[in-house]
Design a protein around this motif. Sequence first.
Motif, short mmCIF file in Angstrom:
data_model
loop_
_atom_site.label_atom_id
_atom_site.label_comp_id
_atom_site.label_asym_id
_atom_site.label_seq_id
_atom_site.Cartn_x
_atom_site.Cartn_y
_atom_site.Cartn_z
N CYS A 283 24.25 -0.28 14.12
CA CYS A 283 24.65 -0.92 12.80
C CYS A 283 23.20 -1.23 11.84
O CYS A 283 22.17 -1.60 12.39
CB CYS A 283 25.23 -2.21 13.08
N MET A 284 23.48 -1.19 10.55
CA MET A 284 22.71 -1.42 9.68
C MET A 284 23.09 -2.24 8.50
O MET A 284 24.59 -2.13 8.43
CB MET A 284 22.03 -0.13 8.91
N TRP A 285 22.33 -3.10 7.82
CA TRP A 285 23.05 -3.62 6.68
C TRP A 285 21.95 -3.59 5.41
O TRP A 285 20.87 -3.36 5.66
CB TRP A 285 23.04 -5.19 7.22
N ASP A 286 22.76 -3.98 4.46
CA ASP A 286 21.91 -4.23 3.24
C ASP A 286 22.51 -5.18 2.29
O ASP A 286 23.50 -5.75 2.83
CB ASP A 286 21.45 -3.04 2.24
N ASN A 287 22.27 -5.38 1.01
CA ASN A 287 22.98 -6.46 0.29
C ASN A 287 24.36 -5.97 0.23
O ASN A 287 24.85 -5.23 -0.71
CB ASN A 287 22.26 -6.55 -1.11
N GLY A 288 25.34 -7.00 0.80
CA GLY A 288 26.71 -6.56 0.38
C GLY A 288 27.45 -5.69 1.39
O GLY A 288 28.46 -5.43 1.34
N HIS A 289 26.61 -4.98 2.44
CA HIS A 289 27.15 -3.91 3.23
C HIS A 289 26.87 -4.01 4.48
O HIS A 289 25.60 -4.33 4.74
CB HIS A 289 26.97 -2.45 2.81
N LEU A 290 27.68 -3.52 5.44
CA LEU A 290 27.40 -3.38 6.93
C LEU A 290 27.77 -1.74 7.15
O LEU A 290 28.47 -1.54 6.74
CB LEU A 290 28.28 -4.34 7.72
N TYR A 291 26.80 -1.44 7.54
CA TYR A 291 27.03 0.03 7.86
C TYR A 291 26.88 0.50 9.44
O TYR A 291 26.41 -0.04 10.15
CB TYR A 291 25.61 0.98 7.51
N CYS A 292 28.01 1.28 9.80
CA CYS A 292 28.23 1.47 11.48
C CYS A 292 28.39 2.93 11.53
O CYS A 292 28.95 3.61 10.96
CB CYS A 292 29.57 0.76 11.76
N LEU A 293 27.46 3.25 12.78
CA LEU A 293 27.59 4.70 12.81
C LEU A 293 27.94 4.93 14.30
O LEU A 293 27.30 4.33 15.23
CB LEU A 293 25.95 5.19 12.78
N ALA A 294 29.02 5.66 14.56
CA ALA A 294 29.48 5.71 16.03
C ALA A 294 29.56 7.16 16.47
O ALA A 294 29.99 8.04 15.76
CB ALA A 294 31.02 5.30 16.10
N LYS A 295 28.60 7.45 17.50
CA LYS A 295 28.85 8.85 17.92
C LYS A 295 29.66 8.98 19.17
O LYS A 295 29.61 8.19 20.33
CB LYS A 295 27.46 9.31 18.64
N VAL A 296 30.87 9.45 18.99
CA VAL A 296 31.90 9.24 19.95
C VAL A 296 32.05 10.61 20.90
O VAL A 296 31.90 11.71 20.34
CB VAL A 296 33.61 9.35 19.32
N SER A 297 32.02 10.19 22.36
CA SER A 297 32.31 11.62 23.18
C SER A 297 33.82 11.70 23.60
O SER A 297 34.41 10.38 24.11
CB SER A 297 31.51 11.04 24.52
N ASP A 298 34.34 12.58 23.09
CA ASP A 298 35.87 12.79 23.48
C ASP A 298 36.06 14.44 23.84
O ASP A 298 35.88 15.23 22.93
CB ASP A 298 36.56 12.34 22.25
#
Length: 425
Positions: A283-298
Amino acid sequence: MKTNFLFAFAGLAFFGLIFEVAVAQQSGPRGLGLINDVEEGFESLFNGENLNGWVQKNGTAKYEVVNKTIMGHTKVGSPNSFLCTIKEYSDFELRFQVKVDVGLNSGVQIRSLSKPKVNGGRVHGPQVEIESGPAEAGYIYSEGTGRKWISPQQPKHDYFDNDGWNSYRVIADGNRIQTWINGHPIEDVETAEVESLKGFIGLQVHSIKKNKGPFKVQWKNLRIKELDGTERRTVKAIKGTPTVDGKIDDLWKHVPRLKTTRAVEEHDALEADEEPATAWVKCMWDNGHLYCLAKVSDSKISGTSDEPWECDSVEFFVDGNLSRGAYDEDDAQYRTGADGLITVGATNYKADYKSVVTQVEGGYIVESRINIETELGKKIGFDVQVNNDAGGGYRVSTMKWNDASNESYQNASELGVLEMVEVNK
Ligand code: BGC
Protein backbone atom coordinates in the motif's frame (compact mmCIF):
# COMPACT_ATOMS: atom_id res chain seq x y z
CA MET A 1 15.95 -51.93 14.61
CA LYS A 2 12.83 -50.06 13.79
CA THR A 3 11.15 -51.14 17.04
CA ASN A 4 14.18 -50.08 19.05
CA PHE A 5 14.04 -46.75 17.41
CA LEU A 6 10.35 -46.46 18.21
CA PHE A 7 11.00 -47.31 21.85
CA ALA A 8 13.80 -44.83 22.03
CA PHE A 9 11.54 -42.25 20.50
CA ALA A 10 8.68 -43.03 22.89
CA GLY A 11 11.15 -42.86 25.78
CA LEU A 12 12.39 -39.53 24.63
CA ALA A 13 8.87 -38.20 24.20
CA PHE A 14 8.00 -39.46 27.69
CA PHE A 15 11.09 -37.83 29.12
CA GLY A 16 10.17 -34.64 27.32
CA LEU A 17 6.72 -34.80 28.86
CA ILE A 18 8.02 -35.29 32.40
CA PHE A 19 10.40 -32.50 31.82
CA GLU A 20 7.71 -30.17 30.62
CA VAL A 21 5.57 -30.91 33.63
CA ALA A 22 8.56 -30.23 35.88
CA VAL A 23 9.21 -26.93 34.18
CA ALA A 24 5.57 -25.96 34.33
CA GLN A 25 5.64 -26.57 38.09
CA GLN A 26 8.80 -24.58 38.56
CA SER A 27 7.72 -21.66 36.54
CA GLY A 28 4.66 -20.95 38.64
CA PRO A 29 1.49 -19.08 37.75
CA ARG A 30 0.91 -17.97 34.19
CA GLY A 31 4.15 -19.52 33.02
CA LEU A 32 6.33 -16.72 34.37
CA GLY A 33 10.00 -17.67 34.57
CA LEU A 34 11.68 -18.26 37.90
CA ILE A 35 14.56 -15.91 37.33
CA ASN A 36 13.61 -13.34 34.77
CA ASP A 37 10.44 -11.44 34.91
CA VAL A 38 8.97 -11.60 31.48
CA GLU A 39 6.45 -9.40 29.73
CA GLU A 40 2.76 -10.21 29.75
CA GLY A 41 2.07 -13.22 27.53
CA PHE A 42 5.71 -14.28 27.27
CA GLU A 43 7.30 -17.38 28.78
CA SER A 44 10.98 -17.82 29.60
CA LEU A 45 12.87 -20.30 27.45
CA PHE A 46 15.75 -20.46 29.93
CA ASN A 47 15.37 -20.85 33.69
CA GLY A 48 18.70 -19.14 34.46
CA GLU A 49 20.04 -22.17 36.33
CA ASN A 50 20.48 -25.10 34.00
CA LEU A 51 19.81 -26.17 30.43
CA ASN A 52 16.60 -28.03 31.14
CA GLY A 53 14.38 -27.78 28.10
CA TRP A 54 17.34 -27.61 25.72
CA VAL A 55 19.23 -30.26 23.81
CA GLN A 56 22.50 -29.97 21.89
CA LYS A 57 22.58 -31.06 18.26
CA ASN A 58 25.31 -31.51 15.68
CA GLY A 59 28.69 -30.20 16.98
CA THR A 60 30.57 -30.44 20.24
CA ALA A 61 30.98 -26.78 21.19
CA LYS A 62 30.50 -26.31 24.92
CA TYR A 63 27.39 -24.64 26.31
CA GLU A 64 27.25 -23.76 30.00
CA VAL A 65 25.23 -21.62 32.35
CA VAL A 66 27.21 -18.67 33.69
CA ASN A 67 25.60 -15.93 35.78
CA LYS A 68 22.11 -16.63 34.47
CA THR A 69 23.31 -16.60 30.89
CA ILE A 70 23.86 -19.40 28.40
CA MET A 71 27.49 -19.22 27.33
CA GLY A 72 28.68 -21.03 24.21
CA HIS A 73 32.37 -21.69 23.55
CA THR A 74 33.85 -22.54 20.17
CA LYS A 75 35.75 -25.79 19.73
CA VAL A 76 38.37 -26.39 17.09
CA GLY A 77 37.39 -29.30 14.86
CA SER A 78 33.68 -29.17 15.68
CA PRO A 79 31.12 -28.42 13.00
CA ASN A 80 28.43 -25.83 13.77
CA SER A 81 26.77 -26.65 17.08
CA PHE A 82 23.23 -25.83 18.11
CA LEU A 83 21.60 -25.75 21.51
CA CYS A 84 17.95 -26.36 20.66
CA THR A 85 14.67 -26.10 22.49
CA ILE A 86 12.92 -29.43 22.90
CA LYS A 87 9.67 -27.69 22.15
CA GLU A 88 8.75 -26.54 18.66
CA TYR A 89 7.19 -23.20 17.80
CA SER A 90 5.45 -21.91 14.69
CA ASP A 91 4.07 -18.35 14.98
CA PHE A 92 5.72 -16.36 17.75
CA GLU A 93 7.48 -13.30 18.99
CA LEU A 94 10.93 -14.16 20.36
CA ARG A 95 13.01 -11.76 22.45
CA PHE A 96 16.51 -12.24 23.80
CA GLN A 97 19.77 -10.48 24.53
CA VAL A 98 23.07 -11.57 23.09
CA LYS A 99 26.73 -10.63 23.35
CA VAL A 100 29.31 -12.06 20.97
CA ASP A 101 33.09 -11.93 20.67
CA VAL A 102 34.31 -9.94 17.70
CA GLY A 103 35.32 -12.47 15.05
CA LEU A 104 32.67 -15.09 15.84
CA ASN A 105 29.68 -15.60 13.61
CA SER A 106 26.60 -16.87 15.45
CA GLY A 107 22.86 -16.92 15.13
CA VAL A 108 19.53 -18.12 16.44
CA GLN A 109 17.66 -20.77 14.49
CA ILE A 110 13.91 -20.45 14.27
CA ARG A 111 11.37 -23.00 12.97
CA SER A 112 14.31 -25.34 12.46
CA LEU A 113 14.49 -29.07 11.98
CA SER A 114 16.95 -31.91 12.46
CA LYS A 115 15.87 -35.20 10.91
CA PRO A 116 18.04 -38.31 10.84
CA LYS A 117 17.15 -38.84 7.20
CA VAL A 118 17.94 -35.32 6.08
CA ASN A 119 21.67 -34.82 5.76
CA GLY A 120 22.41 -36.95 8.83
CA GLY A 121 20.36 -34.79 11.19
CA ARG A 122 22.00 -31.53 10.10
CA VAL A 123 20.15 -28.66 11.76
CA HIS A 124 18.49 -26.62 9.05
CA GLY A 125 16.07 -23.74 8.76
CA PRO A 126 15.97 -19.96 9.02
CA GLN A 127 18.67 -18.38 11.15
CA VAL A 128 18.61 -14.86 12.56
CA GLU A 129 22.18 -13.68 12.10
CA ILE A 130 24.36 -12.59 15.03
CA GLU A 131 27.74 -11.02 14.41
CA SER A 132 29.65 -7.92 15.42
CA GLY A 133 29.23 -4.93 13.15
CA PRO A 134 29.10 -3.10 10.96
CA ALA A 135 27.80 -6.26 9.33
CA GLU A 136 24.74 -8.36 8.67
CA ALA A 137 23.29 -9.00 12.12
CA GLY A 138 19.52 -9.47 12.10
CA TYR A 139 19.15 -10.69 8.52
CA ILE A 140 17.86 -14.18 7.85
CA TYR A 141 20.09 -16.96 6.55
CA SER A 142 18.95 -20.38 5.39
CA GLU A 143 21.19 -22.54 7.58
CA GLY A 144 22.11 -26.02 6.41
CA THR A 145 20.10 -25.94 3.19
CA GLY A 146 22.67 -24.60 0.74
CA ARG A 147 20.32 -21.78 -0.20
CA LYS A 148 22.33 -19.07 1.60
CA TRP A 149 20.38 -15.90 2.45
CA ILE A 150 16.62 -15.74 2.81
CA SER A 151 16.94 -11.96 3.19
CA PRO A 152 16.98 -10.61 -0.36
CA GLN A 153 19.56 -7.95 0.55
CA GLN A 154 21.83 -7.60 3.55
CA PRO A 155 23.07 -4.02 3.59
CA LYS A 156 25.64 -3.72 6.40
CA HIS A 157 24.53 -1.66 9.40
CA ASP A 158 25.82 -0.43 12.69
CA TYR A 159 22.97 -1.20 15.09
CA PHE A 160 24.83 -4.08 16.75
CA ASP A 161 26.79 -3.08 19.84
CA ASN A 162 30.08 -4.96 19.64
CA ASP A 163 30.92 -4.45 23.30
CA GLY A 164 27.62 -4.89 25.06
CA TRP A 165 24.34 -6.76 25.19
CA ASN A 166 22.11 -6.58 22.14
CA SER A 167 18.34 -6.87 22.38
CA TYR A 168 16.83 -8.91 19.57
CA ARG A 169 13.17 -9.09 18.70
CA VAL A 170 11.95 -11.58 16.12
CA ILE A 171 8.37 -11.99 14.94
CA ALA A 172 7.57 -15.03 12.81
CA ASP A 173 3.98 -14.85 11.70
CA GLY A 174 2.85 -17.01 8.78
CA ASN A 175 5.31 -16.43 5.97
CA ARG A 176 6.48 -13.14 7.37
CA ILE A 177 9.62 -12.77 9.50
CA GLN A 178 10.52 -9.42 11.06
CA THR A 179 13.56 -8.61 13.17
CA TRP A 180 14.75 -5.70 15.28
CA ILE A 181 18.09 -5.12 17.00
CA ASN A 182 18.19 -2.67 19.88
CA GLY A 183 14.85 -1.28 18.70
CA HIS A 184 15.92 -0.73 15.09
CA PRO A 185 13.96 -2.61 12.42
CA ILE A 186 16.40 -4.76 10.42
CA GLU A 187 14.40 -7.26 8.39
CA ASP A 188 10.86 -7.71 7.17
CA VAL A 189 10.68 -10.53 4.71
CA GLU A 190 8.24 -12.98 3.24
CA THR A 191 9.82 -16.41 3.30
CA ALA A 192 9.09 -18.43 0.23
CA GLU A 193 11.30 -21.50 0.18
CA VAL A 194 11.36 -22.73 3.76
CA GLU A 195 11.18 -26.35 4.86
CA SER A 196 8.78 -25.76 7.66
CA LEU A 197 6.75 -23.07 9.37
CA LYS A 198 7.26 -24.90 12.66
CA GLY A 199 10.37 -26.11 14.44
CA PHE A 200 12.74 -25.56 17.32
CA ILE A 201 14.68 -22.48 18.40
CA GLY A 202 18.45 -23.13 18.29
CA LEU A 203 21.46 -21.19 19.57
CA GLN A 204 24.39 -21.51 17.21
CA VAL A 205 28.07 -21.71 18.02
CA HIS A 206 29.82 -21.63 14.68
CA SER A 207 32.72 -23.88 13.73
CA ILE A 208 36.13 -22.15 13.71
CA LYS A 209 39.36 -22.51 11.86
CA LYS A 210 42.39 -24.04 13.63
CA ASN A 211 44.29 -20.86 14.34
CA LYS A 212 41.20 -18.81 15.32
CA GLY A 213 39.46 -18.28 18.62
CA PRO A 214 38.63 -19.41 21.18
CA PHE A 215 35.47 -17.31 21.00
CA LYS A 216 32.37 -17.15 23.09
CA VAL A 217 28.78 -16.04 22.67
CA GLN A 218 26.28 -15.44 25.45
CA TRP A 219 22.52 -15.28 25.55
CA LYS A 220 20.15 -14.18 28.30
CA ASN A 221 16.52 -13.30 28.88
CA LEU A 222 15.33 -15.67 26.18
CA ARG A 223 11.57 -15.43 26.11
CA ILE A 224 8.80 -16.23 23.68
CA LYS A 225 5.18 -15.44 23.09
CA GLU A 226 3.27 -17.79 20.86
CA LEU A 227 0.91 -16.05 18.48
CA ASP A 228 -2.39 -17.79 18.21
CA GLY A 229 -3.23 -16.50 14.75
CA THR A 230 -5.73 -13.96 15.98
CA GLU A 231 -3.49 -10.99 16.78
CA ARG A 232 -4.47 -7.87 14.93
CA ARG A 233 -2.01 -7.35 12.13
CA THR A 234 -0.56 -4.00 11.13
CA VAL A 235 1.05 -2.77 7.94
CA LYS A 236 2.67 0.46 6.80
CA ALA A 237 1.58 2.37 3.73
CA ILE A 238 4.43 4.43 2.29
CA LYS A 239 4.02 7.93 0.84
CA GLY A 240 4.09 7.94 -2.94
CA THR A 241 2.01 8.20 -6.10
CA PRO A 242 2.20 5.12 -8.33
CA THR A 243 0.56 5.06 -11.76
CA VAL A 244 -2.58 2.95 -11.52
CA ASP A 245 -2.12 0.79 -14.59
CA GLY A 246 -1.81 -2.79 -13.31
CA LYS A 247 1.94 -2.74 -13.79
CA ILE A 248 4.39 -2.82 -10.89
CA ASP A 249 6.46 0.35 -11.13
CA ASP A 250 9.72 0.83 -9.24
CA LEU A 251 8.04 2.97 -6.59
CA TRP A 252 6.56 -0.21 -5.11
CA LYS A 253 9.93 -1.82 -4.57
CA HIS A 254 10.58 -0.76 -0.99
CA VAL A 255 7.02 -0.92 0.25
CA PRO A 256 6.40 -3.60 2.92
CA ARG A 257 4.03 -6.31 1.89
CA LEU A 258 1.34 -8.24 3.66
CA LYS A 259 0.01 -11.64 2.76
CA THR A 260 -3.46 -13.12 2.93
CA THR A 261 -2.65 -16.14 5.10
CA ARG A 262 -5.83 -16.42 7.20
CA ALA A 263 -8.59 -18.60 5.84
CA VAL A 264 -12.28 -17.87 6.18
CA GLU A 265 -12.91 -21.48 7.01
CA GLU A 266 -16.59 -21.63 6.20
CA HIS A 267 -15.57 -21.25 2.55
CA ASP A 268 -13.01 -24.00 2.51
CA ALA A 269 -14.32 -26.36 -0.13
CA LEU A 270 -11.01 -27.05 -1.82
CA GLU A 271 -10.18 -30.46 -3.23
CA ALA A 272 -7.14 -32.13 -1.68
CA ASP A 273 -4.91 -31.22 -4.60
CA GLU A 274 -6.06 -27.58 -4.81
CA GLU A 275 -4.41 -24.57 -3.23
CA PRO A 276 -6.37 -21.51 -2.11
CA ALA A 277 -5.75 -18.33 -4.09
CA THR A 278 -3.66 -15.91 -2.04
CA ALA A 279 -2.17 -12.49 -2.57
CA TRP A 280 0.60 -10.35 -1.30
CA VAL A 281 -0.37 -6.71 -1.11
CA LYS A 282 1.47 -3.41 -0.80
CA CYS A 283 0.00 0.00 0.00
CA MET A 284 1.01 3.58 -0.71
CA TRP A 285 -0.76 6.86 -0.05
CA ASP A 286 -0.72 10.49 -1.09
CA ASN A 287 -3.03 13.43 -0.58
CA GLY A 288 -6.55 11.98 -0.67
CA HIS A 289 -5.70 8.50 -1.93
CA LEU A 290 -4.74 5.05 -0.80
CA TYR A 291 -3.09 2.86 -3.44
CA CYS A 292 -3.21 -0.94 -3.16
CA LEU A 293 -1.23 -3.36 -5.24
CA ALA A 294 -2.24 -7.02 -5.01
CA LYS A 295 -0.33 -9.79 -6.70
CA VAL A 296 -2.62 -12.79 -6.67
CA SER A 297 -1.50 -16.40 -7.03
CA ASP A 298 -4.39 -18.30 -8.56
CA SER A 299 -3.64 -21.34 -10.68
CA LYS A 300 -6.90 -21.11 -12.58
CA ILE A 301 -8.61 -17.87 -13.41
CA SER A 302 -12.31 -18.47 -13.59
CA GLY A 303 -15.67 -17.21 -12.42
CA THR A 304 -19.02 -17.53 -14.06
CA SER A 305 -21.31 -16.83 -11.12
CA ASP A 306 -23.57 -13.79 -11.16
CA GLU A 307 -22.39 -13.03 -7.64
CA PRO A 308 -19.08 -11.19 -7.98
CA TRP A 309 -17.74 -12.52 -4.63
CA GLU A 310 -18.15 -16.10 -5.90
CA CYS A 311 -15.72 -15.30 -8.76
CA ASP A 312 -11.94 -14.90 -8.66
CA SER A 313 -11.55 -11.46 -7.15
CA VAL A 314 -9.77 -9.28 -4.63
CA GLU A 315 -11.52 -7.11 -2.05
CA PHE A 316 -10.15 -4.19 -0.04
CA PHE A 317 -11.88 -3.05 3.14
CA VAL A 318 -11.28 0.30 4.80
CA ASP A 319 -12.44 1.85 8.04
CA GLY A 320 -11.33 5.45 7.48
CA ASN A 321 -11.53 6.64 11.10
CA LEU A 322 -10.73 3.32 12.77
CA SER A 323 -14.05 3.43 14.59
CA ARG A 324 -14.61 -0.31 14.15
CA GLY A 325 -18.07 -1.82 14.69
CA ALA A 326 -20.89 -2.12 12.17
CA TYR A 327 -20.33 -0.19 8.93
CA ASP A 328 -20.84 3.54 9.13
CA GLU A 329 -20.14 6.28 6.60
CA ASP A 330 -16.35 5.95 6.58
CA ASP A 331 -16.34 2.20 6.05
CA ALA A 332 -16.09 0.68 2.61
CA GLN A 333 -15.69 -2.50 0.60
CA TYR A 334 -14.14 -2.48 -2.89
CA ARG A 335 -13.96 -5.54 -5.11
CA THR A 336 -12.06 -6.07 -8.35
CA GLY A 337 -12.56 -9.28 -10.30
CA ALA A 338 -9.75 -11.06 -12.12
CA ASP A 339 -11.67 -10.05 -15.25
CA GLY A 340 -11.57 -6.38 -14.22
CA LEU A 341 -15.16 -6.12 -13.00
CA ILE A 342 -15.49 -3.53 -10.24
CA THR A 343 -18.16 -3.85 -7.55
CA VAL A 344 -18.40 -1.98 -4.28
CA GLY A 345 -20.28 -2.50 -1.06
CA ALA A 346 -21.76 -0.02 1.39
CA THR A 347 -19.71 3.12 1.29
CA ASN A 348 -19.57 6.82 0.87
CA TYR A 349 -16.26 6.46 -0.94
CA LYS A 350 -17.94 4.62 -3.78
CA ALA A 351 -17.12 7.29 -6.29
CA ASP A 352 -13.77 7.20 -7.89
CA TYR A 353 -12.51 3.73 -7.08
CA LYS A 354 -10.08 3.11 -9.84
CA SER A 355 -8.71 -0.36 -10.45
CA VAL A 356 -6.73 -1.98 -13.24
CA VAL A 357 -6.11 -5.71 -13.65
CA THR A 358 -3.31 -7.46 -15.51
CA GLN A 359 -3.44 -11.21 -15.89
CA VAL A 360 -0.01 -12.77 -15.43
CA GLU A 361 1.47 -16.26 -15.35
CA GLY A 362 0.03 -18.04 -12.28
CA GLY A 363 -2.47 -15.34 -11.38
CA TYR A 364 -3.24 -11.65 -11.76
CA ILE A 365 -2.27 -8.22 -10.54
CA VAL A 366 -4.80 -5.73 -9.20
CA GLU A 367 -3.73 -2.14 -8.77
CA SER A 368 -6.30 0.15 -7.19
CA ARG A 369 -6.78 3.69 -6.01
CA ILE A 370 -9.21 4.40 -3.20
CA ASN A 371 -10.35 7.92 -2.32
CA ILE A 372 -9.86 8.45 1.37
CA GLU A 373 -8.77 11.18 3.80
CA THR A 374 -5.07 10.76 4.35
CA GLU A 375 -2.53 12.27 6.72
CA LEU A 376 0.97 11.40 7.83
CA GLY A 377 0.75 9.12 10.87
CA LYS A 378 -2.94 8.33 10.34
CA LYS A 379 -4.15 4.83 11.14
CA ILE A 380 -7.13 3.27 9.42
CA GLY A 381 -8.81 -0.13 9.58
CA PHE A 382 -7.78 -2.17 6.55
CA ASP A 383 -8.09 -5.66 5.17
CA VAL A 384 -7.74 -7.66 1.99
CA GLN A 385 -9.73 -10.67 0.82
CA VAL A 386 -9.01 -13.04 -2.06
CA ASN A 387 -11.97 -14.99 -3.42
CA ASN A 388 -11.34 -18.11 -5.44
CA ASP A 389 -13.48 -19.98 -7.90
CA ALA A 390 -11.72 -23.19 -8.90
CA GLY A 391 -13.80 -23.54 -12.05
CA GLY A 392 -17.12 -24.70 -10.63
CA GLY A 393 -18.81 -21.31 -10.77
CA TYR A 394 -18.77 -20.78 -7.00
CA ARG A 395 -16.29 -19.74 -4.31
CA VAL A 396 -14.18 -22.55 -2.83
CA SER A 397 -11.68 -20.53 -0.80
CA THR A 398 -11.53 -17.11 0.82
CA MET A 399 -8.23 -15.89 2.20
CA LYS A 400 -7.88 -12.76 4.31
CA TRP A 401 -5.03 -10.74 5.72
CA ASN A 402 -6.37 -10.12 9.23
CA ASP A 403 -10.09 -10.71 9.73
CA ALA A 404 -10.72 -14.46 9.55
CA SER A 405 -14.49 -13.91 9.68
CA ASN A 406 -16.71 -13.22 6.69
CA GLU A 407 -18.00 -10.02 8.25
CA SER A 408 -15.58 -7.45 6.83
CA TYR A 409 -18.12 -6.24 4.29
CA GLN A 410 -20.53 -5.12 7.01
CA ASN A 411 -18.54 -4.91 10.22
CA ALA A 412 -15.13 -3.29 10.57
CA SER A 413 -14.36 -4.63 14.07
CA GLU A 414 -11.79 -7.21 13.05
CA LEU A 415 -9.98 -5.39 10.26
CA GLY A 416 -6.19 -5.04 10.52
CA VAL A 417 -4.53 -1.65 10.89
CA LEU A 418 -2.79 0.36 8.20
CA GLU A 419 -0.55 3.26 9.15
CA MET A 420 0.41 6.06 6.74
CA VAL A 421 4.13 6.75 7.01
CA GLU A 422 6.67 8.71 4.99
CA VAL A 423 9.25 6.02 4.28
CA ASN A 424 9.80 2.37 5.16
CA LYS A 425 12.08 2.30 8.17
C1 BGC B 1 -18.31 -11.61 1.40
C2 BGC B 1 -19.58 -12.20 0.92
C3 BGC B 1 -20.62 -11.12 0.91
C4 BGC B 1 -20.15 -10.04 0.00
C5 BGC B 1 -21.10 -8.87 -0.08
C6 BGC B 1 -17.89 -10.51 0.53
O1 BGC B 1 -16.78 -9.90 1.05
O2 BGC B 1 -17.30 -12.59 1.45
O3 BGC B 1 -19.95 -13.31 1.67
O4 BGC B 1 -21.87 -11.61 0.51
O5 BGC B 1 -18.91 -9.54 0.43
O6 BGC B 1 -20.60 -7.93 -0.99
